[in-house]
Motif scaffolding. Structure first.
Motif, mmCIF file in Angstrom:
data_model
loop_
_atom_site.group_PDB
_atom_site.id
_atom_site.type_symbol
_atom_site.label_atom_id
_atom_site.label_comp_id
_atom_site.label_asym_id
_atom_site.label_seq_id
_atom_site.Cartn_x
_atom_site.Cartn_y
_atom_site.Cartn_z
ATOM 1 N N ASP A 60 0.844 -1.204 0.000
ATOM 2 C CA ASP A 60 0.000 0.000 0.000
ATOM 3 C C ASP A 60 0.878 1.252 0.000
ATOM 4 O OD1 ASP A 60 -1.772 2.081 0.382
ATOM 5 O OD2 ASP A 60 -2.704 1.212 2.163
ATOM 6 N N ARG A 61 0.957 1.897 -1.147
ATOM 7 C CA ARG A 61 1.805 3.096 -1.280
ATOM 8 C C ARG A 61 1.375 4.229 -0.353
ATOM 9 N NH1 ARG A 61 2.397 3.464 -7.777
ATOM 10 N NH2 ARG A 61 4.433 4.372 -7.396
ATOM 11 N N SER A 62 0.136 4.205 0.105
ATOM 12 C CA SER A 62 -0.360 5.286 0.966
ATOM 13 C C SER A 62 -0.188 4.993 2.453
ATOM 14 C CB SER A 62 -1.834 5.576 0.666
ATOM 15 O OG SER A 62 -2.640 4.487 1.076
ATOM 16 N N CYS A 63 0.329 3.838 2.798
ATOM 17 C CA CYS A 63 0.484 3.471 4.205
ATOM 18 C C CYS A 63 1.644 4.252 4.829
ATOM 19 C CB CYS A 63 0.739 1.973 4.338
ATOM 20 S SG CYS A 63 1.022 1.457 6.047
ATOM 21 N N PRO A 64 1.397 5.000 5.895
ATOM 22 C CA PRO A 64 2.469 5.779 6.533
ATOM 23 C C PRO A 64 3.621 4.920 7.074
ATOM 24 C CG PRO A 64 0.319 6.532 7.294
ATOM 25 C CD PRO A 64 0.091 5.279 6.499
ATOM 26 N N ALA A 65 3.338 3.670 7.424
ATOM 27 C CA ALA A 65 4.380 2.788 7.964
ATOM 28 C C ALA A 65 4.860 1.787 6.907
ATOM 29 C CB ALA A 65 3.867 2.057 9.200
ATOM 30 N N ARG A 66 4.710 2.147 5.656
ATOM 31 C CA ARG A 66 5.099 1.240 4.568
ATOM 32 C C ARG A 66 6.569 0.834 4.656
ATOM 33 N NH1 ARG A 66 5.694 2.155 -1.906
ATOM 34 N NH2 ARG A 66 5.416 -0.028 -2.451
ATOM 35 N N ARG A 67 7.438 1.775 4.909
ATOM 36 C CA ARG A 67 8.870 1.457 4.977
ATOM 37 C C ARG A 67 9.168 0.474 6.107
ATOM 38 N NH1 ARG A 67 13.133 5.335 3.086
ATOM 39 N NH2 ARG A 67 14.068 4.788 5.063
ATOM 40 N N PHE A 68 8.473 0.623 7.229
ATOM 41 C CA PHE A 68 8.656 -0.322 8.328
ATOM 42 C C PHE A 68 8.214 -1.722 7.894
ATOM 43 C CE2 PHE A 68 6.994 -2.726 11.910
ATOM 44 C CZ PHE A 68 8.127 -2.796 12.708
ATOM 45 N N ALA A 69 7.062 -1.804 7.239
ATOM 46 C CA ALA A 69 6.559 -3.099 6.772
ATOM 47 C C ALA A 69 7.530 -3.723 5.774
ATOM 48 C CB ALA A 69 5.172 -2.936 6.157
ATOM 49 N N LEU A 70 8.060 -2.922 4.865
ATOM 50 C CA LEU A 70 9.029 -3.412 3.891
ATOM 51 C C LEU A 70 10.293 -3.904 4.599
ATOM 52 C CD1 LEU A 70 9.835 -3.788 0.914
ATOM 53 C CD2 LEU A 70 10.658 -1.417 0.965
ATOM 54 N N HIS A 71 10.739 -3.161 5.575
ATOM 55 C CA HIS A 71 11.898 -3.562 6.380
ATOM 56 C C HIS A 71 11.653 -4.936 7.006
ATOM 57 C CE1 HIS A 71 14.922 -3.529 9.536
ATOM 58 N NE2 HIS A 71 13.997 -3.420 10.458
#
Length: 143
Positions: A60-71
């Protein structure tokens, strides 16, 4: 009311959050700052129970915690590969990689590419890149 619109009250047990709690937090990450979470929280949540939630958040490109999830997905992939899939099922790993390649944006396709490279060449594992966020910060494709 959607998860994004509701107020996140916090985790009942931050060491073992539910998928719903993780999703609610991800859309309001300032409600419980990462600095207030248990040490190595990323390592705690990057397991089988939450990986599908983490994957959805990372997609989800709009998720504020996207980078954390990707990490956390990088941690999950490295953990599975380095343990020869004793830690995580190979089938689930392959399904996530395939999904990221088919339906993900460039960031997710880079994750899938890097996971496939590590699978083929486990000696390329560098803790800083896979478990401390280096590949997420740099969005770098392994050769």
């Amino acid at each position: 009311m959607s998860v994004q619109e509701s107020t996140f009250p916090g985790f009942a047990n931050p060491v073992d959050p539910s998928p719903a709690e993780l999703r609610a937090w991800a859309y309001q990450p300032d409600s419980v700052p990462l600095t207030s979470m248990p040490p190595d929280w990323d390592l705690l949540v990057a397991g089988d129970r939450l990986v599908m939630t983490l994957f959805d958040l990372a997609m989800d490109r709009s998720c504020p915690a996207r980078r954390f999830a990707l990490h956390c997905l990088y941690i999950y992939a490295a953990d599975g590969i380095r343990t020869k899939f004793r830690a995580h099922p190979r089938r689930r790993f392959r399904k996530l990689v395939d999904q990221a390649e088919r339906g993900g944006d460039e960031v997710m396709r880079t994750w899938a590419h890097n996971a496939r490279v590590l699978l083929a060449r486990p000696e390329l594992f560098v803790y800083r890149d896979w478990c401390e966020g280096g590949l997420v910060r740099e969005n770098r494709r392994l050769d």
